[in-house]
Design a protein around this motif. Structure first.
Motif, PDB file in Angstrom:
ATOM      1  N   GLU A   1     125.842  13.792  32.126  1.00  0.00           N
ATOM      2  CA  GLU A   1     125.600  13.738  30.691  1.00  0.00           C
ATOM      3  C   GLU A   1     126.257  12.498  30.089  1.00  0.00           C
ATOM      4  N   LYS A   2     125.508  11.797  29.245  1.00  0.00           N
ATOM      5  CA  LYS A   2     126.033  10.632  28.548  1.00  0.00           C
ATOM      6  C   LYS A   2     126.562  11.058  27.183  1.00  0.00           C
ATOM      7  N   SER A   3     127.095  10.100  26.439  1.00  0.00           N
ATOM      8  CA  SER A   3     127.684  10.422  25.139  1.00  0.00           C
ATOM      9  C   SER A   3     126.665  11.005  24.172  1.00  0.00           C
ATOM     10  N   ASP A   4     125.383  10.608  24.319  1.00  0.00           N
ATOM     11  CA  ASP A   4     124.353  11.134  23.433  1.00  0.00           C
ATOM     12  C   ASP A   4     123.587  12.299  24.046  1.00  0.00           C
ATOM     13  N   GLY A   5     124.130  12.891  25.113  1.00  0.00           N
ATOM     14  CA  GLY A   5     123.521  14.076  25.706  1.00  0.00           C
ATOM     15  C   GLY A   5     122.598  13.753  26.863  1.00  0.00           C
ATOM     16  N   TYR A   6     121.927  14.810  27.359  1.00  0.00           N
ATOM     17  CA  TYR A   6     120.975  14.650  28.457  1.00  0.00           C
ATOM     18  C   TYR A   6     119.654  14.101  27.922  1.00  0.00           C
ATOM     19  N   PRO A   7     118.806  13.545  28.803  1.00  0.00           N
ATOM     20  CA  PRO A   7     117.517  13.017  28.350  1.00  0.00           C
ATOM     21  C   PRO A   7     116.624  14.108  27.759  1.00  0.00           C
ATOM     22  N   ASP A   8     115.992  13.824  26.624  1.00  0.00           N
ATOM     23  CA  ASP A   8     115.093  14.797  26.001  1.00  0.00           C
ATOM     24  C   ASP A   8     113.896  15.104  26.897  1.00  0.00           C
ATOM     25  N   ALA A   9     113.496  14.137  27.737  1.00  0.00           N
ATOM     26  CA  ALA A   9     112.338  14.364  28.604  1.00  0.00           C
ATOM     27  C   ALA A   9     112.541  15.568  29.515  1.00  0.00           C
ATOM     28  N   ASP A  10     113.794  15.841  29.913  1.00  0.00           N
ATOM     29  CA  ASP A  10     114.056  17.008  30.749  1.00  0.00           C
ATOM     30  C   ASP A  10     113.730  18.298  30.004  1.00  0.00           C
ATOM     31  N   LEU A  11     114.057  18.330  28.723  1.00  0.00           N
ATOM     32  CA  LEU A  11     113.763  19.512  27.905  1.00  0.00           C
ATOM     33  C   LEU A  11     112.259  19.708  27.775  1.00  0.00           C
ATOM     34  N   TYR A  12     111.525  18.624  27.563  1.00  0.00           N
ATOM     35  CA  TYR A  12     110.075  18.737  27.440  1.00  0.00           C
ATOM     36  C   TYR A  12     109.454  19.239  28.746  1.00  0.00           C
ATOM     37  N   GLN A  13     109.983  18.753  29.869  1.00  0.00           N
ATOM     38  CA  GLN A  13     109.464  19.197  31.160  1.00  0.00           C
ATOM     39  C   GLN A  13     109.715  20.691  31.356  1.00  0.00           C
ATOM     40  N   MET A  14     110.928  21.145  31.032  1.00  0.00           N
ATOM     41  CA  MET A  14     111.227  22.561  31.193  1.00  0.00           C
ATOM     42  C   MET A  14     110.422  23.416  30.218  1.00  0.00           C
ATOM     43  N   LEU A  15     110.176  22.918  29.025  1.00  0.00           N
ATOM     44  CA  LEU A  15     109.339  23.650  28.078  1.00  0.00           C
ATOM     45  C   LEU A  15     107.937  23.859  28.646  1.00  0.00           C
ATOM     46  N   ALA A  16     107.400  22.821  29.319  1.00  0.00           N
ATOM     47  CA  ALA A  16     106.081  22.953  29.941  1.00  0.00           C
ATOM     48  C   ALA A  16     106.112  24.007  31.043  1.00  0.00           C
ATOM     49  N   TYR A  17     107.165  24.035  31.845  1.00  0.00           N
ATOM     50  CA  TYR A  17     107.277  25.050  32.895  1.00  0.00           C
ATOM     51  C   TYR A  17     107.273  26.446  32.292  1.00  0.00           C
TER      52      TYR A  17
ATOM     53  N   ARG B   1     119.512  37.792  34.191  1.00  0.00           N
ATOM     54  CA  ARG B   1     119.648  38.522  32.926  1.00  0.00           C
ATOM     55  C   ARG B   1     118.849  37.796  31.853  1.00  0.00           C
ATOM     56  N   VAL B   2     117.551  37.937  31.900  1.00  0.00           N
ATOM     57  CA  VAL B   2     116.668  37.204  31.001  1.00  0.00           C
ATOM     58  C   VAL B   2     116.886  37.652  29.563  1.00  0.00           C
ATOM     59  N   GLY B   3     117.067  36.634  28.687  1.00  0.00           N
ATOM     60  CA  GLY B   3     117.117  36.921  27.263  1.00  0.00           C
ATOM     61  C   GLY B   3     118.418  37.463  26.744  1.00  0.00           C
ATOM     62  N   GLN B   4     119.488  37.490  27.545  1.00  0.00           N
ATOM     63  CA  GLN B   4     120.743  38.078  27.096  1.00  0.00           C
ATOM     64  C   GLN B   4     121.762  37.036  26.645  1.00  0.00           C
ATOM     65  N   THR B   5     121.437  35.749  26.754  1.00  0.00           N
ATOM     66  CA  THR B   5     122.369  34.686  26.366  1.00  0.00           C
ATOM     67  C   THR B   5     121.931  34.104  25.036  1.00  0.00           C
ATOM     68  N   ALA B   6     122.792  34.120  24.047  1.00  0.00           N
ATOM     69  CA  ALA B   6     122.442  33.596  22.741  1.00  0.00           C
ATOM     70  C   ALA B   6     122.487  32.082  22.747  1.00  0.00           C
ATOM     71  N   PRO B   7     121.434  31.413  22.259  1.00  0.00           N
ATOM     72  CA  PRO B   7     121.432  29.954  22.216  1.00  0.00           C
ATOM     73  C   PRO B   7     122.354  29.422  21.138  1.00  0.00           C
ATOM     74  N   ASP B   8     122.841  28.203  21.335  1.00  0.00           N
ATOM     75  CA  ASP B   8     123.742  27.614  20.350  1.00  0.00           C
ATOM     76  C   ASP B   8     123.145  26.383  19.685  1.00  0.00           C
ATOM     77  N   ALA B   9     121.864  26.114  19.936  1.00  0.00           N
ATOM     78  CA  ALA B   9     121.223  24.969  19.280  1.00  0.00           C
ATOM     79  C   ALA B   9     119.725  25.197  19.221  1.00  0.00           C
ATOM     80  N   THR B  10     119.060  24.409  18.405  1.00  0.00           N
ATOM     81  CA  THR B  10     117.602  24.509  18.258  1.00  0.00           C
ATOM     82  C   THR B  10     116.993  23.126  18.394  1.00  0.00           C
ATOM     83  N   VAL B  11     115.898  23.057  19.116  1.00  0.00           N
ATOM     84  CA  VAL B  11     115.179  21.787  19.246  1.00  0.00           C
ATOM     85  C   VAL B  11     113.751  21.945  18.767  1.00  0.00           C
TER      86      VAL B  11
END
Length: 406
Positions: free
Chosen positions: A321-337, A396-406
């Protein structure tokens, strides 16, 4: 000889190189290479995720040896390799690397030690199918071949038989690995001497033809003393070996792709964490994003529940992870999955991060994307504990509360 030392993902360095060598490195894509605009006759080199050593003989000049050191320690690197190859047979310290602090010397040392142990009781023997022409009948006659090749002549006879020999797949793979290491640069003299001794012990074994598929071997009780050596030999023979001619120069060496190594470790460790449960893991699971099945996807790991329905998906990313976080492209890829698999959650697994875990809920979708960071500097038992904790969260699907929104 010109020796260039680079660090994995370290800042670029300016090195004085012959243009032919610089062009060869640029074309090989081993490192990012470009002429230095501020220093004529020099090239700016930056290593990525490939670590190891390559050699470039330069016509009319000194040969160039490029060494790329990994961020993790050599001992940790070989733990990742050893566990990925044999998770149930792994024991800490099983893969010996000696006192070597570079990738290739450590690999050569480890392979030689394992080959020496494998051959300690003599060469393995087994049956090999042989087809031959002979003046006496042995085994069975190949009647169709006899008619096709001999046109009714009685001799010689086309025969097939099983021969009990040391010229079996296991020994041939070991010989090929030893010979591959002997051709590589930067193997220490003492290790090279011991490798020559191992090659002499395997001298009666047929060499493999370069470029052809490796012979198949199966783990059995009879060849158990060969298992570790064969798995390490496969690393040598299947590794990223840049043997080719680029711009008139022959580039030779051995490289580990840390992206692939980290992916293999994460997926194998997750699969082992679910072994014996009512869940099933599929690695590199082929999927499609669209209903027509034209846009292909291949997540690193898909977890299936007891009903055979996908329950979670994970993808390994060898990125810090860099100072500005992980690459957004990874999030988009996982969203597609997650969208294609109909999953409410997905998991991205990184090599290191500022926090061990973060999660993001996607707007208007309700999908939660988790980002996990594994600390590769931790002791092996602790690192595997982190993976087991991740596996528990995936179950444990769905049992972890998210701490951010994209």
């Amino acid at each position: 000889m010109t020796v260039v030392e680079l660090g994995e993902h370290a800042p670029a360095v300016s090195v004085r190189l012959p243009d032919a060598a610089g062009r060869a490195l640029a074309a090989s894509r081993i490192v990012d290479a470009a002429p230095d605009p501020y220093r004529p006759g020099s090239w700016r080199l930056r290593a990525g995720s490939k670590v190891g050593v390559v050699a470039l003989p330069v016509p009319g000049g000194d040969p160039v040896t490029l060494r790329i050191t990994p961020k993790v320690s050599i001992a940790r690197l070989f733990f990742l390799i050893g566990y990925s190859l044999d998770p149930r047979g792994w024991r800490e310290g099983r893969v010996e690397v000696g006192d070597h602090r570079e990738v290739l010397p450590a690999l050569a040392h480890a392979v030689e030690r394992q080959v020496d142990r494998a051959l300690g009781q003599g060469l393995l023997q087994g049956y090999r199918a042989v087809e031959d022409s002979a003046l006496v009948v042995r085994g069975r006659i190949r009647e169709a071949e006899q008619v096709r090749r001999r046109f009714g002549a009685a001799l010689p006879v086309e025969i097939a038989y099983d021969e009990f020999t040391t010229d079996v797949a296991e020994n041939r793979i070991l010989r090929a690995a030893v010979e591959r290491l002997l051709r590589l640069p930067a193997v220490p003299r003492d290790v090279r001497r011991r490798l020559l001794h191992q090659r002499a012990r395997l001298a009666e074994v047929s060499p493999l033809v370069r470029g052809r598929e490796l012979p198949v071997w199966h783990a059995t009780r009879l060849n158990s003393r060969y298992h570790q050596a064969l798995r390490l030999a496969r690393v040598v023979l299947d590794g990223s070996s840049p043997e080719h001619t680029t711009g008139g120069l022959h580039v030779d060496g051995f490289l580990f792709n840390m992206n692939k190594l980290f992916e293999d470790f994460v997926t194998v460790a997750l699969r082992e964490a679910f072994r014996g449960t009512d869940h099933a893991c599929r690695l590199q699971d082929p999927q499609h994003l669209d209903e027509a099945g034209e846009i292909r996807m291949r997540p690193d790991l898909v977890l299936y529940g007891p009903d055979g329905v996908p329950q979670a998906v994970a993808d390994a990313k060898y990125k810090a992870e860099k100072s500005d976080g992980y690459p957004d492209a990874d999030l988009y890829q996982m969203l597609a999955y997650c969208t294609a698999l109909g999953l409410p959650e997905g998991h991205l697994v990184y090599a290191r991060g500022n926090a061990p875990h973060t999660a993001h809920r996607v707007r208007h979708a309700g999908i939660v994307i988790h980002q996990h960071a594994l600390d590769l500097d931790r002791a092996p038992a602790d690192l595997l504990g982190e993976v087991r904790s991740l596996a528990g969260q995936m179950a444990r699907v769905g049992q972890t509360a998210p701490d951010a929104t994209v």
